[in-house]
Design an enzyme around this catalytic site. Structure first.
Site, short mmCIF file in Angstrom:
data_model
loop_
_atom_site.label_atom_id
_atom_site.label_comp_id
_atom_site.label_asym_id
_atom_site.label_seq_id
_atom_site.Cartn_x
_atom_site.Cartn_y
_atom_site.Cartn_z
N TYR A 93 70.77 41.66 87.77
CA TYR A 93 70.82 43.04 88.26
C TYR A 93 72.19 43.64 87.93
CZ TYR A 93 66.47 42.26 90.85
OH TYR A 93 65.17 42.01 91.20
N GLY A 113 55.58 51.93 95.44
CA GLY A 113 54.85 52.46 94.30
C GLY A 113 53.70 53.36 94.73
#
Length: 298
Positions: free
Chosen positions: A60, A217
């Site tokens: 990340y 989502g």
């Protein structure tokens, strides 16, 4: 009637109890990340709101020379906070970012062993609380990658193991290798992405924690979405219920996740303190059977 919890909800990962909503720290280090002061404030706000699980990974980061950026950021934030030692940090290995926005995969056992040792150093711990195989490598037998996790457990480098982006057969195979050391599965799952529900059901059956990544989502865009992705709709049943309850659609979505199974522990991302404060509040939001039915119909 719908009830509201008066105390923070908790869920289990292995033998560890954590707040029902975790923090996905990825947005604090990748493209579009905030400045460091805001990033640290976001993590501290999460801790103040009762978040005790933070999900990170060595990959990340944004630029090619930033390996471990997010892990170092998390470590700094925890060291500066009075409750930092009470947090379970879950990190991952097995993916890379060349710096051009793409992702690579490396499940070679030698790489995973080195990566876990380096992650432990960056996190400032003798043993990583939860270490996860980020993604199966099609060029490496899955059993060999998972076997590296077992070696890391046996060596004391990690305390618990997890796997990510896997199917049911891979979950069963990993359980054969890791036994009780396998405690979690992290797959993409949300109202808009329910293709992995079979893996959620299997985790419930086996007593494994299920950490849905990109859990919002269909409600909001994620750090993993393509920049060209269409803006999510604002007229879903989740939004209608949010207006009726006087809360955010994000809270309704996360409460929906928690209602799917006691195994579910969502890890929404955040770039701002207000975002994770709002998300953490979902641990106290109970949805009635009628409300959940309305969301299913949507």
């Amino acid at each position: 009637m719908t009830a509201t919890r008066t105390t923070p909800a908790t869920r289990g990962i292995g033998g560890v109890h954590v707040g029902a909503v975790g923090l996905g720290a990825m947005p604090l280090s990748v493209e579009g990340r905030p400045d460091e002061d805001q990033a640290l404030a976001t993590i501290h706000t999460a801790l103040d709101a009762g978040v005790t699980l933070i999900d990170t990974a060595d990959s990340y980061h944004w630029h090619a020379d930033e390996l471990g950026h997010n892990e170092r950021l998390v470590a700094r934030a925890l060291a500066a906070h009075g409750h930092g030692t009470q947090v379970l940090v879950a990190t991952k290995g097995g993916r890379g970012r060349p710096g051009d926005g793409s992702w690579t995969v490396d499940g070679d056992p030698r790489h995973l062993r080195r990566a876990a040792q380096a992650s432990a150093v960056r996190l400032g711990v003798e043993a990583i609380g939860l270490y996860q195989l980020h993604k199966p490598d099609p060029a490496v037998p899955f059993a060999e990658s998972v076997g590296a996790l077992r070696e890391l457990v046996d060596a004391g480098t990690i305390r618990m193991a997890g796997i990510s982006n896997v199917d049911c057969a891979q979950i069963r195979a990993a359980r054969e290798i890791l036994g009780p050391h396998l405690v979690s599965v992290q797959n993409r799952f949300s109202p808009a992405h329910q293709e992995t529900r079979d893996t959620l059901d299997l985790c419930t059956e086996l007593g494994l924690a299920f950490l849905p990544w990109s859990p919002l989502g269909g409600i909001s865009r994620s750090a993993v979405d393509d920049p060209g992705t269409d803006t999510p709709p604002t007229d879903t049943p989740f939004h209608a219920l949010a207006r009726a309850r006087g809360v955010s659609p994000h809270q309704v979505c996360l409460a929906w996740h928690l209602a799917q199974s006691p195994a579910v522990l969502p890890i929404p991302g955040a770039r701002r303190p207000a975002s994770i404060r709002d998300s953490a509040a979902a641990g106290g939001l109970l949805l009635s059977a009628e409300e959940l039915a309305g969301l299913r119909q949507g």
